[in-house]
Design a protein around this motif. Sequence first.
Motif, PDB file in Angstrom:
ATOM      1  N   GLU A 285       0.825  -1.204   0.000  1.00  0.00           N
ATOM      2  CA  GLU A 285       0.000   0.000   0.000  1.00  0.00           C
ATOM      3  C   GLU A 285       0.863   1.259   0.000  1.00  0.00           C
ATOM      4  O   GLU A 285       0.570   2.227  -0.718  1.00  0.00           O
ATOM      5  CB  GLU A 285      -0.922  -0.004   1.222  1.00  0.00           C
ATOM      6  N   ASP A 286       1.925   1.262   0.810  1.00  0.00           N
ATOM      7  CA  ASP A 286       2.788   2.448   0.891  1.00  0.00           C
ATOM      8  C   ASP A 286       3.504   2.692  -0.435  1.00  0.00           C
ATOM      9  O   ASP A 286       3.703   3.840  -0.844  1.00  0.00           O
ATOM     10  CB  ASP A 286       3.808   2.283   2.021  1.00  0.00           C
TER      11      ASP A 286
ATOM     12  N   ALA B 108       0.919   4.113  -2.827  1.00  0.00           N
ATOM     13  CA  ALA B 108       0.603   5.492  -2.452  1.00  0.00           C
ATOM     14  C   ALA B 108       1.707   6.437  -2.908  1.00  0.00           C
ATOM     15  O   ALA B 108       1.436   7.544  -3.397  1.00  0.00           O
ATOM     16  CB  ALA B 108       0.404   5.587  -0.939  1.00  0.00           C
TER      17      ALA B 108
ATOM     18  N   ALA C 102       1.507   6.870  -6.639  1.00  0.00           N
ATOM     19  CA  ALA C 102       0.358   7.690  -7.032  1.00  0.00           C
ATOM     20  C   ALA C 102       0.638   9.182  -6.886  1.00  0.00           C
ATOM     21  O   ALA C 102      -0.030  10.002  -7.525  1.00  0.00           O
ATOM     22  CB  ALA C 102      -0.867   7.306  -6.206  1.00  0.00           C
TER      23      ALA C 102
ATOM     24  N   ALA D 162      -5.677  -1.887  -1.020  1.00  0.00           N
ATOM     25  CA  ALA D 162      -5.139  -0.712  -1.718  1.00  0.00           C
ATOM     26  C   ALA D 162      -6.262   0.226  -2.131  1.00  0.00           C
ATOM     27  O   ALA D 162      -6.136   1.456  -2.031  1.00  0.00           O
ATOM     28  CB  ALA D 162      -4.331  -1.153  -2.932  1.00  0.00           C
TER      29      ALA D 162
ATOM     30  N   THR E 172      -7.299   2.060   1.048  1.00  0.00           N
ATOM     31  CA  THR E 172      -6.305   3.015   1.531  1.00  0.00           C
ATOM     32  C   THR E 172      -6.123   4.183   0.570  1.00  0.00           C
ATOM     33  O   THR E 172      -5.914   5.322   0.995  1.00  0.00           O
ATOM     34  CB  THR E 172      -4.956   2.300   1.737  1.00  0.00           C
ATOM     35  N   LEU E 173      -6.189   3.919  -0.737  1.00  0.00           N
ATOM     36  CA  LEU E 173      -5.958   4.950  -1.747  1.00  0.00           C
ATOM     37  C   LEU E 173      -7.267   5.499  -2.315  1.00  0.00           C
ATOM     38  O   LEU E 173      -7.327   5.950  -3.451  1.00  0.00           O
ATOM     39  CB  LEU E 173      -5.099   4.391  -2.887  1.00  0.00           C
TER      40      LEU E 173
ATOM     41  N   ASP F  17      -8.756   8.196  -1.975  1.00  0.00           N
ATOM     42  CA  ASP F  17      -8.695   9.597  -2.403  1.00  0.00           C
ATOM     43  C   ASP F  17      -7.528   9.874  -3.341  1.00  0.00           C
ATOM     44  O   ASP F  17      -7.208  11.028  -3.607  1.00  0.00           O
ATOM     45  CB  ASP F  17      -8.592  10.510  -1.174  1.00  0.00           C
ATOM     46  N   GLN F  18      -6.882   8.818  -3.824  1.00  0.00           N
ATOM     47  CA  GLN F  18      -5.726   8.965  -4.706  1.00  0.00           C
ATOM     48  C   GLN F  18      -6.099   8.558  -6.136  1.00  0.00           C
ATOM     49  O   GLN F  18      -7.071   7.841  -6.349  1.00  0.00           O
ATOM     50  CB  GLN F  18      -4.566   8.090  -4.198  1.00  0.00           C
TER      51      GLN F  18
ATOM     52  N   PHE G  93      -6.021   6.230  -8.362  1.00  0.00           N
ATOM     53  CA  PHE G  93      -5.725   4.795  -8.442  1.00  0.00           C
ATOM     54  C   PHE G  93      -6.954   4.102  -9.011  1.00  0.00           C
ATOM     55  O   PHE G  93      -8.047   4.185  -8.458  1.00  0.00           O
ATOM     56  CB  PHE G  93      -5.391   4.268  -7.046  1.00  0.00           C
TER      57      PHE G  93
END
Length: 695
Positions: free
Chosen positions: A125-126, A129, A132, A158, A161-162, A164-165, A167
């Motif tokens: 995930e990191d 992120a 992204a 993912a 967690t993402l 708002d990114q 992705f």
Amino acid sequence: MGQPGVGKSRLRRELVRRLSGHARPPQILVARGDFDGAGAPLSMLVGAVRTAAGILMSDSIEVQRAKLAGHVARVVSEDGGARRRVVEFLGEMIGAPIVETPSDMLRAARADARLMHDAMRSAWEDWLAAEAVVRPIVLVLDDLQWADIATVEFVDAAMRTLADQPFFVLALARPGVRERLPSLWADRDLVELVLGPLPREAATALVREALGPSVARALVERVVDRADGNAFYLEELVRSVSEGHGEKLPESVVGMVQSRLEAVGDEARRVLRAASVFGQRFWAGGVLALLGSSIDADGLRDALAHIVSREIVSRRPSSAFEGEVEYAFRSGLVRDAAYELLTENDRVTGHRLAGGWLAAAGERDPLVLAEHFSRGQEPARALDAFHRAAGQSLDANDFATCLECSERALTCDPSAEVAGALRLMQSEALSWLGQHERALLQASEAAGLLGRGTTAWFNALSQSFTSLSNLGDYDRVTPLANEVSAMKVGREHRDAQVSCLCRAAGPLIEAGRYDDARPLVERAELLAIGAARIEPATTARISRVRAVRALHLGDYAGYLRDIATCVQQYELAGHHRMACNQTIALAFGHIEVGEHARAEALLRAAIATASRAGLVVVEAFGWQNLAYALLEQGRLVDARAAVERSLELAKRTQVPRLEGGSRSYLARIALAENDLVTAEREARRAVLLLGSNRP
């Protein structure tokens, strides 16, 4: 989603082509499922990470680590050791592990499958992120029906967690994916597109475009009727007509493909049969290894060029193995048709040779190797590969695959030590699945196979204590724990012995068996002093046992001190799941001493962490304790909302004691509201759910 041949791959290719030509092209990560490697933990995502970092399977481990570290350094900032953590656990994920100077977190994770799973997911995930931030990410999952459970879970995490990114995930699959993954991404913003058959009008237009305006109408209609809307079959039929076979159209797709294979010539057909042993993709060197002296390099090159020109296979732009040209069958139907032409003896020999070639070339997926060696009747090599695949599946939380791989490994005549390790893995997997009786049987068998007094033996006993406690059978815990306590072992095994004693003492204290637990705790503390090394996770377990003991003695100051140390040590070990869980226990202590605001802050932070990580059980406990903190402050409306959320989560987990705990808090809220009827009803339901044998 659509049937084979309906056009999913064409859709993927068109999308990737258009995105790549965009003014601000995204990072496109393509992950492919492979039937022959179906079930290998994280196998699809491993390919995506390797491709992004430019890693080849033929690269040495040192080169793979260097490429991964260089790639991560370009996107992940060095913030509190984040970069090193991402490199270490992505390295574990893709099969390029750190050997020298591993961090404390990595050492702890290698001894704890759940911790390894959480740490790899966090690193994944990191990394995404960080990527992204540089540019949007499109993750393409092709042939998702062959994906493993861990891959689906990691992608789900993912997306959470993402959220708002920039992705985006595109998955392509056959309808059978719903049988394997019935609740696929149910909690995400899922848009499902079903690719149906080509409309008759469109199919007719395609045939006329391909064959020209002079083609007879009757022939066009016959081709369209026979294709029945399948784009792949339609294309094959058009090809057959253009080659002059319009009067003899095969009745099925398989018949069509096999007719094409018959027409390529003997040598090219031998190449296709050998290539099919590898699966959907293959390599020139691998085919040469299977065919041996029956063909030379020049002959192979000519045969491959011929079948490429006939659009039976395609040459891929990059290869998993350095110095090897990689090819792929144009369709899984073509590969299956070629494989069906092999005799059983040819298949056995082919898989044995393919497994050997792949291992030498640098194949890192143990399940791929295991399948080849198993079909190639090489039990010793299959055992090693299935063993590694089972371990990876356990690390990745894919318990069903772990059980399957370990069981297949056990059919390969393992030694007692290896069989014991396999049974222990099965016990852990069954424990996480809630099958405690079976978990206990496997742990007991493992202990009987492993050397007494070794780290592996203590781990088997620890698993037995966990299963016995979950079953409420504390009478069998004490004598077994006393046996562990009395043993004298080398300093290198004492960390495992201490951890084992803690795994027994904690549940005994919670069950009110203080006299049984006290000597175990004292012995664990004494052994810890003389151990060669005590891992942070073991120190955390000691601290937790001390805290539970202090709580039951009414020593709240001692409880708060020791449970805070427990949280700190789990964080140091990188065991964020347990740290989050014990943070809730720490908050409970603050509630008990009247520090409600402090407890509420800890609980809200822990609930947020548990929600992000998908820890449903931990989150439910968090909401229960938050309801308690709010109730103690007289905030009854907020308390009821919190406990109803905990009850909702508890029902999802189907863990009776979780629902029982939630209903006990509902009873307390009703009592505070002077609603005695509801209070009694919920209390009685809680008693039934918790059970008389539960602490």
